[in-house]
Write a protein that holds these residues in place. Structure first.
Motif, PDB file in Angstrom:
ATOM      1  N   PRO A   3       0.869  -1.247   0.039  1.00  0.00           N
ATOM      2  CA  PRO A   3      -0.158   0.147  -0.095  1.00  0.00           C
ATOM      3  C   PRO A   3       0.854   1.401   0.085  1.00  0.00           C
ATOM      4  CG  PRO A   3      -0.774  -1.634   1.419  1.00  0.00           C
ATOM      5  CD  PRO A   3       0.379  -2.049   1.271  1.00  0.00           C
ATOM      6  N   VAL A   4       2.047   1.216   0.623  1.00  0.00           N
ATOM      7  CA  VAL A   4       2.949   2.406   0.692  1.00  0.00           C
ATOM      8  C   VAL A   4       3.412   2.755  -0.723  1.00  0.00           C
ATOM      9  CG1 VAL A   4       5.024   3.490   1.660  1.00  0.00           C
ATOM     10  CG2 VAL A   4       3.306   1.962   3.341  1.00  0.00           C
ATOM     11  N   TYR A   5       3.902   1.507  -1.193  1.00  0.00           N
ATOM     12  CA  TYR A   5       4.670   1.549  -2.632  1.00  0.00           C
ATOM     13  C   TYR A   5       3.595   2.415  -3.564  1.00  0.00           C
ATOM     14  CZ  TYR A   5       5.876   0.147  -7.405  1.00  0.00           C
ATOM     15  OH  TYR A   5       6.302   0.049  -8.400  1.00  0.00           O
ATOM     16  N   LYS A   6       2.166   1.730  -3.575  1.00  0.00           N
ATOM     17  CA  LYS A   6       1.252   2.281  -4.295  1.00  0.00           C
ATOM     18  C   LYS A   6       0.786   3.803  -4.168  1.00  0.00           C
ATOM     19  CE  LYS A   6      -1.580  -1.951  -5.330  1.00  0.00           C
ATOM     20  NZ  LYS A   6      -2.797  -2.859  -5.478  1.00  0.00           N
ATOM     21  N   LEU A   7       1.062   4.070  -3.006  1.00  0.00           N
ATOM     22  CA  LEU A   7       0.585   5.555  -2.523  1.00  0.00           C
ATOM     23  C   LEU A   7       1.856   6.378  -3.136  1.00  0.00           C
ATOM     24  CD1 LEU A   7      -0.982   7.793  -1.146  1.00  0.00           C
ATOM     25  CD2 LEU A   7       0.425   7.106   1.006  1.00  0.00           C
ATOM     26  N   VAL A   8       3.049   5.913  -3.030  1.00  0.00           N
ATOM     27  CA  VAL A   8       4.137   6.858  -3.620  1.00  0.00           C
ATOM     28  C   VAL A   8       3.956   6.932  -4.924  1.00  0.00           C
ATOM     29  CG1 VAL A   8       6.609   6.679  -4.014  1.00  0.00           C
ATOM     30  CG2 VAL A   8       5.983   6.001  -1.764  1.00  0.00           C
ATOM     31  N   VAL A   9       3.545   5.869  -5.753  1.00  0.00           N
ATOM     32  CA  VAL A   9       3.599   5.832  -7.051  1.00  0.00           C
ATOM     33  C   VAL A   9       2.118   6.687  -7.618  1.00  0.00           C
ATOM     34  CG1 VAL A   9       2.879   4.538  -9.278  1.00  0.00           C
ATOM     35  CG2 VAL A   9       4.505   3.547  -7.642  1.00  0.00           C
ATOM     36  N   ASP A  22      -9.497   0.134 -21.522  1.00  0.00           N
ATOM     37  CA  ASP A  22      -8.704  -0.493 -20.561  1.00  0.00           C
ATOM     38  C   ASP A  22      -7.577   0.248 -19.987  1.00  0.00           C
ATOM     39  OD1 ASP A  22     -10.714  -2.453 -20.058  1.00  0.00           O
ATOM     40  OD2 ASP A  22      -9.697  -4.010 -21.448  1.00  0.00           O
ATOM     41  N   THR A  23      -6.884   0.576 -21.147  1.00  0.00           N
ATOM     42  CA  THR A  23      -5.596   1.267 -20.702  1.00  0.00           C
ATOM     43  C   THR A  23      -5.693   2.628 -20.210  1.00  0.00           C
ATOM     44  OG1 THR A  23      -4.547   0.399 -23.043  1.00  0.00           O
ATOM     45  CG2 THR A  23      -3.527   2.047 -22.031  1.00  0.00           C
ATOM     46  N   LEU A  24      -6.677   3.258 -20.499  1.00  0.00           N
ATOM     47  CA  LEU A  24      -6.970   4.626 -19.991  1.00  0.00           C
ATOM     48  C   LEU A  24      -7.508   4.533 -18.521  1.00  0.00           C
ATOM     49  CD1 LEU A  24      -8.516   6.555 -23.100  1.00  0.00           C
ATOM     50  CD2 LEU A  24      -6.189   7.107 -22.307  1.00  0.00           C
ATOM     51  N   LYS A  25      -7.974   3.328 -18.204  1.00  0.00           N
ATOM     52  CA  LYS A  25      -8.588   3.241 -16.834  1.00  0.00           C
ATOM     53  C   LYS A  25      -7.470   2.477 -15.956  1.00  0.00           C
ATOM     54  CE  LYS A  25     -13.464   1.974 -17.824  1.00  0.00           C
ATOM     55  NZ  LYS A  25     -14.632   0.914 -17.806  1.00  0.00           N
ATOM     56  N   SER A  26      -6.360   2.254 -16.486  1.00  0.00           N
ATOM     57  CA  SER A  26      -5.046   1.661 -15.454  1.00  0.00           C
ATOM     58  C   SER A  26      -4.768   2.542 -14.616  1.00  0.00           C
ATOM     59  CB  SER A  26      -4.025   1.282 -16.693  1.00  0.00           C
ATOM     60  OG  SER A  26      -3.646   2.370 -16.982  1.00  0.00           O
ATOM     61  N   PRO A  27      -4.396   2.183 -13.374  1.00  0.00           N
ATOM     62  CA  PRO A  27      -3.936   3.109 -12.384  1.00  0.00           C
ATOM     63  C   PRO A  27      -3.087   4.386 -12.733  1.00  0.00           C
ATOM     64  CG  PRO A  27      -4.047   0.856 -11.460  1.00  0.00           C
ATOM     65  CD  PRO A  27      -4.292   0.895 -12.929  1.00  0.00           C
ATOM     66  N   ALA A  28      -1.996   4.038 -13.530  1.00  0.00           N
ATOM     67  CA  ALA A  28      -1.019   4.996 -13.822  1.00  0.00           C
ATOM     68  C   ALA A  28      -1.554   6.243 -14.609  1.00  0.00           C
ATOM     69  CB  ALA A  28       0.282   4.325 -14.628  1.00  0.00           C
ATOM     70  N   LEU A  79       9.990  11.056  -2.039  1.00  0.00           N
ATOM     71  CA  LEU A  79       9.099   9.900  -2.502  1.00  0.00           C
ATOM     72  C   LEU A  79       9.824   9.287  -3.652  1.00  0.00           C
ATOM     73  CD1 LEU A  79       5.635  11.520  -2.748  1.00  0.00           C
ATOM     74  CD2 LEU A  79       6.243   9.899  -0.976  1.00  0.00           C
ATOM     75  N   LEU A  80      10.646   9.984  -4.467  1.00  0.00           N
ATOM     76  CA  LEU A  80      11.329   9.432  -5.410  1.00  0.00           C
ATOM     77  C   LEU A  80      12.545   8.424  -5.105  1.00  0.00           C
ATOM     78  CD1 LEU A  80      11.676   9.089  -8.776  1.00  0.00           C
ATOM     79  CD2 LEU A  80      13.352  11.394  -8.481  1.00  0.00           C
ATOM     80  N   SER A  81      13.269   8.859  -4.277  1.00  0.00           N
ATOM     81  CA  SER A  81      14.340   7.926  -3.504  1.00  0.00           C
ATOM     82  C   SER A  81      13.918   6.611  -2.855  1.00  0.00           C
ATOM     83  CB  SER A  81      14.912   8.923  -2.363  1.00  0.00           C
ATOM     84  OG  SER A  81      14.159   9.092  -1.303  1.00  0.00           O
ATOM     85  N   LEU A  82      12.706   6.949  -2.216  1.00  0.00           N
ATOM     86  CA  LEU A  82      11.706   5.545  -1.684  1.00  0.00           C
ATOM     87  C   LEU A  82      11.492   4.587  -2.880  1.00  0.00           C
ATOM     88  CD1 LEU A  82      10.776   4.016   0.675  1.00  0.00           C
ATOM     89  CD2 LEU A  82       8.720   5.512   0.471  1.00  0.00           C
ATOM     90  N   LEU A  83      11.045   5.188  -3.895  1.00  0.00           N
ATOM     91  CA  LEU A  83      10.396   4.268  -5.143  1.00  0.00           C
ATOM     92  C   LEU A  83      11.998   3.739  -5.819  1.00  0.00           C
ATOM     93  CD1 LEU A  83       8.422   3.699  -7.172  1.00  0.00           C
ATOM     94  CD2 LEU A  83       8.768   5.815  -8.481  1.00  0.00           C
TER      95      LEU A  83
END
Length: 351
Positions: free
Chosen positions: A41-47, A195-201, A232-236
């Motif tokens: 969950p932390v990783y997803k929040l960072v992204v 589907d692509t436009l609905k992707s999280p990123a 955040l970038l360093s953590l990612l």
């Protein structure tokens, strides 16, 4: 000779900067068997926060940008995504041990864009004081969607050509398609696009872009997203390094050609993006930083939007092939190659 020395010096100096240092540190920790983990969950929040930052910045910049200045790089990004997939198809599908579905999924993932690599490049340019167009983040969907659509469309067309006649219980010949049996019809491209436009990123990026365009988020952008960006970038990068090392095991399960492709593709694709960026620089005055970021997007392979899109659209493809090649080799090499594009841009673009 002097230019080569200058390029090598620039590259070496970047390995001491936080972005690459955290990536290499993560790989070393994983190699040494460390049990350090960053919760999912932390990783997803960072992204999410990083993509929102990129999207907001792009939207704010696009609001005041000359549309012609945006149109040329956007067209170039679209062309780059398509060309990279076609090159990957031409190379991978001719190799022994590579199925059409696995090859096209790999080509699609390498043609799409890595959010983490783009963020890393922005962070490195910011640290060096290298200017780039604020609308660069808006180019992400052009390359990403073009590559994924091209790869999935070509894969499904290949599957359609493999149709064979098989008799049903009544003895009537029926047509079946290899793979999951999904039909090839006029609506599937639309479904892939949705589907692509609905992707999280892509969703997070487009939301940030829309808010930057139609709202006035400058205050929250400056007080929240900007100060958090480098941390955040360093953590990612730490997470990406650990995951890259862990994924190396997946490459033992697939053809060795994927290893060679994963090593060389980021440089070849990056050179394509760099050439397109240089053309934009010549015709529209596209900045040196913009050229670098276009090269970085082209050299990267999708780590957020691509895998779930390909899993859904090409379930027959072996994820160890395309995700293993991308995560274990493509992504870290693309990030480590950022100083190369920075040095080339500095050497080739005056001022």
């Amino acid at each position: 000779m002097e230019i080569i020395v200058e390029i090598l010096t620039t590259i070496l100096s970047q390995f001491q900067k936080p972005t690459l240092a955290f990536l290499i540190g993560g790989m070393l920790l994983a190699a040494l068997g460390s049990r350090l983990e960053v919760p999912e969950p932390v990783y997803k929040l960072v992204v999410l926060l990083l993509l929102m930052k990129v999207g907001l910045g792009a939207g704010i910049a696009v609001r005041g940008a000359n549309l012609m200045e945006l149109a040329v790089p956007a067209l170039g990004a679209t062309i780059a995504g398509i060309v990279i997939v076609l090159i990957g198809r031409a190379i991978l599908l001719r190799q022994q041990g590579v199925s059409p579905m696995d090859g096209m999924a790999t080509a699609g993932l390498f043609g799409a864009v890595s959010a983490s690599t783009l963020a890393a490049a922005m962070g490195m340019l910011d640290a060096e004081g290298v200017a780039y167009e604020g609308f660069i983040g808006a180019l992400y969907p052009f390359m990403d969607v073009a590559a994924l659509l091209t790869a999935i469309t070509l894969a499904r067309m290949s599957a359609a050509r493999s149709i064979v006649s098989t008799p049903d219980e009544a003895g009537t010949a029926t047509m079946t398609m290899g793979g999951n049996g999904s039909g090839f019809n006029g609506t599937f491209v639309k479904d892939i696009l949705v589907d692509t436009l609905k992707s999280p990123a892509i969703s997070a990026l487009l939301l940030g872009l829309a808010l930057g365009l139609f709202a006035r988020p400058e205050t929250v952008y400056a007080s929240f997203y900007e100060p958090l960006f480098h941390g955040l970038l360093s953590l990612l990068m730490l997470v990406m390094g650990m995951e890259a090392w862990a994924r190396l095991a997946d490459l033992r399960k697939v053809a060795h050609v994927y290893i060679l492709y994963g090593i060389l593709a980021p440089f070849v694709h990056g050179a394509i993006g760099f050439a397109i960026g240089m053309a934009a620089n010549h015709f529209t005055g596209f900045s040196a930083g913009g050229v670098v970021l276009l090269a970085v997007m082209a050299s990267s392979s999708s780590d957020v939007s691509g895998p779930p899109t390909l899993r859904a659209a090409l379930p027959e493809a072996n994820s160890s092939s395309y995700i293993g090649t991308s995560t274990a080799l493509g992504t870290p090499i693309a990030i480590l190659s950022i100083p190369l594009w920075m040095a080339l841009a500095e050497a080739m673009i005056a001022g």
